[in-house]
Design an enzyme around this catalytic site. Structure first.
Site, mmCIF file in Angstrom:
data_model
loop_
_atom_site.group_PDB
_atom_site.id
_atom_site.type_symbol
_atom_site.label_atom_id
_atom_site.label_comp_id
_atom_site.label_asym_id
_atom_site.label_seq_id
_atom_site.Cartn_x
_atom_site.Cartn_y
_atom_site.Cartn_z
ATOM 1 N N SER B 190 0.800 -1.225 0.000
ATOM 2 C CA SER B 190 0.000 0.000 0.000
ATOM 3 C C SER B 190 0.833 1.276 0.000
ATOM 4 C CB SER B 190 -0.924 0.005 1.214
ATOM 5 O OG SER B 190 -0.166 -0.063 2.402
ATOM 6 N N HIS B 218 -5.389 -4.111 -1.497
ATOM 7 C CA HIS B 218 -5.142 -3.053 -2.491
ATOM 8 C C HIS B 218 -5.075 -3.632 -3.900
ATOM 9 C CE1 HIS B 218 -4.524 0.478 0.130
ATOM 10 N NE2 HIS B 218 -4.113 -0.418 1.009
ATOM 11 N N LYS B 249 -12.351 -0.965 0.357
ATOM 12 C CA LYS B 249 -11.555 -0.149 -0.573
ATOM 13 C C LYS B 249 -12.248 -0.145 -1.941
ATOM 14 C CE LYS B 249 -7.189 -0.407 1.910
ATOM 15 N NZ LYS B 249 -7.665 -0.947 3.195
#
Lengths: 86, 415
Positions: B190, B218, B249
């Site tokens: 990340s 991610h 996310k």
């Protein structure tokens, strides 16, 4: 009793194992764990390396972050356990 | 009174220490839905400012997508607001199991178990599947939630240098006598935006009879040709034993996470993982939203394709402007400033220009690696990126770092 070359063996291992290529070189007194060079997790590989190389067993209660905090301290620890082995 | 003046003073001293070290975190209040254009109150009490958001994990622009919002409304109407129970008492609805099946199919695994968050999935998974006779070997830059999960597990822990496959192999050899071995990595890291070498890792794990765990927080939804994740990009779908990932996310951005992988491992998590056993799972309204997200992503790759184009456009623009970037091809594009104070000042100057992008510095990233982390979204249009580029150039010029090398920036501002 001091073990011939022990400090350099430890220093070389720590340099190879933990340092990035552009890091400042280590001395025998550089604080390893309190200085953020070796995290307490990563200490395990140094411990295993020393146990294998010197045919000793370092119990967890002796393998403290303080005992691993510099090359000098690590060397003292190893010498203590090698002496115990007789 | 237990909270005496002395106790309070001790805590106040701790807080002051954090502030004196320049590490005090202050929230910025957003008064609009999460999107490319947001309205922000910062500092607290000031009037609202319209800014372009360049630091959300809203990679696919689905956080406020009308279809997702509508699906969440419908879920609220048909399944209610809360479950008032953990999963195994009376907290499991049909849609929880439906989402688990959809995620299993999407990731190409054998089974999936939902957790309240990916932080919880990572906190629970190791203790559930490993014992003191086993070893966990993790990349040195894995996410804090994996570190916490590792700490909670009695198995031995060792690390290997970031993405260094030779070092990982040495560690697999060193610990060959252990009962079970697990190699652990993030799919996409990340802070740097680089990608794990999952093909090499899978081959090493096969050679040394180790399991492979990847946190895809991610990556899920947009990495790989159809957005399945890093394992798709690296051609190892079906070879990852455990994937943990988040719905907080790209996959709608609300909350929730999961452990997905080998059937027996997932079942052990269902039996033993403490965050699953002792906490309510994802709320029905969020499950309904994520189900819609899965439907959108399974129907078309349009959003991840747009994200890929946006990220390439942004990276090219910053490079041509003369910034130092971390190499990579993900939507995480770190603009390197090296000095912590410069990163903070740069972020504030960008905010003045209507661009919301955060500075990151030690201890979140290593010393002298301070940066502005930018994150691109499929919700960005080219006009957003052009305006952000103009602002970056203006601020870059103000601080005189355009076209300067790492060494020159460090010489000017210090480490």
């Amino acid at each position: 009793m001091p073990i011939e070359g022990l400090k350099d063996i430890v220093l070389n291992y720590v340099t190879k194992e933990y340092l990035e290529d552009d890091s400042e070189p280590l001395t025998y007194d550089t604080p390893l764990i309190s200085g953020g060079i070796v995290d307490s997790f990563s200490m395990v590989s140094l411990k295993r390396f020393l146990e294998n190389k010197y045919a000793i067993s370092i119990p967890d209660e002796d393998a403290t972050p303080e005992a691993f905090d510099s090359v000098n301290k690590v060397a003292d620890l190893v010498e203590r356990f090698v002496a115990k082995k007789g | 009174m237990a909270f005496s003046g002395k106790v309070r003073a001790a805590y106040q001293a701790q807080l002051k220490g954090i502030e004196d070290a320049g590490l005090f975190k202050r929230e910025r209040f957003i008064h609009s839905p999460q999107a490319a254009d947001i309205e922000v109150e910062f500092p607290a009490g000031s009037s609202l400012k319209k800014v372009i958001n360049m630091c959300a994990n809203n990679y696919l622009g689905l956080s406020s997508h009308p279809d997702v919002v509508a699906a969440a409304h419908e879920g609220l109407d048909t399944r209610g607001y809360g479950m008032s129970s953990v999963r195994f008492i009376c907290g499991t609805q049909d849609i929880h199991r439906e989402l688990e099946s959809r995620v299993t199919a999407f990731l190409g695994t054998e089974d999936t178990l939902l957790f309240p968050s990916c932080m919880d999935a990572n906190a629970g998974v190791f203790e559930a599947i490993l014992s003191k006779d086993d070893v966990m070997i993790s990349d040195r830059l894995v996410h804090a939630s994996l570190i916490d999960g590792i700490r909670l597990c009695p198995a031995m822990h060792d690390t290997y240098k970031h993405s260094d496959m030779g070092h990982l192999e040495e560690k697999l050899q060193l610990h060959s006598a252990k009962r079970l071995k697990v190699a652990i990595t993030d799919g996409v890291f990340s802070m740097d935006g680089d990608t794990a070498k999952l093909d090499a890792m899978a081959a090493l794990c096969e050679k040394y009879d180790a399991m492979l765990l990847v946190d895809e927080s991610h990556a899920s939804g947009f990495i790989g040709k159809t957005g399945r994740g890093t394992h798709e990009k690296c051609g190892v779908v079906g070879k990852i034993d455990i994937i943990t990932t988040t719905f907080g996310k790209a996959l709608g951005g609300a909350s929730g996470g999961c452990v997905s992988g080998r059937r027996e491992l997932v079942e052990l998590c269902r039996q033993r993982a403490r965050p699953y056993l002792f906490s309510n799972t994802i709320a029905p309204v969020v499950v309904s939203g994520v189900l819609k997200v899965m439907e959108i992503l399974s129907a078309s790759t349009e959003r991840r394709d747009k994200l890929e184009k946006n990220a390439a456009y942004w990276r090219k623009g910053l490079t041509e402007a003369g910034f130092v970037l971390k190499e990579g091809d993900t939507p995480i594009v770190p603009v390197m400033l090296f000095n912590a104070k410069l990163a903070q000042d740069f972020s504030l100057a960008l905010y003045e220009e209507g661009i919301y992008a955060m500075g990151f510095f030690f201890p979140v990233v290593p010393q002298s690696q301070a940066r502005i982390r930018t994150q691109i979204s499929a919700g960005h249009e080219i006009h957003h990126l052009d305006r952000a580029l103009e602002a970056f150039k203006k601020v870059g010029k103000k601080f005189d770092i355009l076209g300067r090398t790492k060494q020159e920036i460090i010489a000017k501002y210090g480490m």
